[in-house]
Design an enzyme around this catalytic site. Sequence first.
Site, PDB file in Angstrom:
ATOM      1  N   ASP A   1       0.806  -1.223   0.000  1.00 23.36           N
ATOM      2  CA  ASP A   1       0.000   0.000   0.000  1.00 23.36           C
ATOM      3  C   ASP A   1       0.839   1.272   0.000  1.00 23.36           C
ATOM      4  O   ASP A   1       0.410   2.315   0.498  1.00 23.36           O
ATOM      5  CB  ASP A   1      -0.965   0.019   1.192  1.00 23.36           C
ATOM      6  CG  ASP A   1      -2.010  -1.081   1.106  1.00 23.36           C
ATOM      7  OD1 ASP A   1      -2.336  -1.494  -0.013  1.00 23.36           O
ATOM      8  OD2 ASP A   1      -2.484  -1.530   2.166  1.00 23.36           O
ATOM      9  N   GLU A   2       2.038   1.214  -0.566  1.00 21.97           N
ATOM     10  CA  GLU A   2       2.912   2.378  -0.606  1.00 21.97           C
ATOM     11  C   GLU A   2       3.252   2.787  -2.033  1.00 21.97           C
ATOM     12  O   GLU A   2       4.108   3.647  -2.253  1.00 21.97           O
ATOM     13  CB  GLU A   2       4.222   2.095   0.150  1.00 21.97           C
ATOM     14  CG  GLU A   2       4.047   1.822   1.638  1.00 21.97           C
ATOM     15  CD  GLU A   2       3.642   3.057   2.417  1.00 21.97           C
ATOM     16  OE1 GLU A   2       3.875   4.186   1.931  1.00 21.97           O
ATOM     17  OE2 GLU A   2       3.066   2.903   3.513  1.00 21.97           O
TER      18      GLU A   2
END
Length: 302
Positions: free
Chosen positions: A246-247
């Site tokens: 999720d980066e």
Amino acid sequence: MTTARTAPAPGTANRRPAVQQASLVVTGADATGIVAAVTAVLSGHGANIVSLDQYSDDPQGGGFFQRTVFGTDGLRAALPALRADLDRHLVEKHGLRYALRDLSVPKRVAIFASRSDHCLLDLLWRHRRGELPVSIAMVVSNHPDTAEEVRGFGIPFFHVPSMGPDKSAAEAEHLRLLKGNVDFVVLARYMQILSGGFIRDVGVPIINIHHSFLPAFVGAGPYAKAKERGVKLIGATAHYVTEDLDEGPIIEQDVVRVTHADTAADLARRGADVERAVLSRAVLWHAEDRVVRHGNHTIVFT
């Protein structure tokens, strides 16, 4: 003896064949003369520029990004000579990179989903209505729940179970299905974590939809957590997948305002609407070559 002649349909007598269009995305270090070089090459091949968007993150030695859509007769036959000139004038002279694509050939996409079907079915519906210029090669799910609905759209459905901490067998099957068959992958609420090896081996961009402004409310039950915290805005984020969970570079985000009177179910329902809209825009923009990845962020020409 006379031969009868059929009059052309109204408005068709002088109609020319549709001009084929292509996208040209140019990136590299900013410098004087890049736009002139691009337009000179295109005009030299008789191309008409339909749209041109550019951005420089710093005119003094920063990065340069440009998306051009142009049209010309006989595009496919002209592409080899056009690429040769772009190599000469952009790559060799200016040290730039470029991607040139015939827009009449849609990108092939695989959609991964789990039990939540709102994002999946929204993409299939938009595709059927002609709103997404992609070719959906397949839908892959770790649950069989949506199989009949997907096949009702005429899309192949593959059930690949993925249980327990060892995902190697499932990911091997995913790679077998995807290799050489897709240009990108969309995770439409696919509730499985992809390994770094899979992300590297699949060799195409992967787009994910996340149910918040990252990285808030990660994990299960995000809307119940949001209700507990008394949030006033809920949103969704579409981003490219990297090995850092999720980066990855963000493509699109949006929010909707909520109040203390909304239940967790209300938040989930309204959040699903935002997720559908954000993911569909991200898929559309990627399919139309509007997104340029630059480090861990993106330039999006909308």
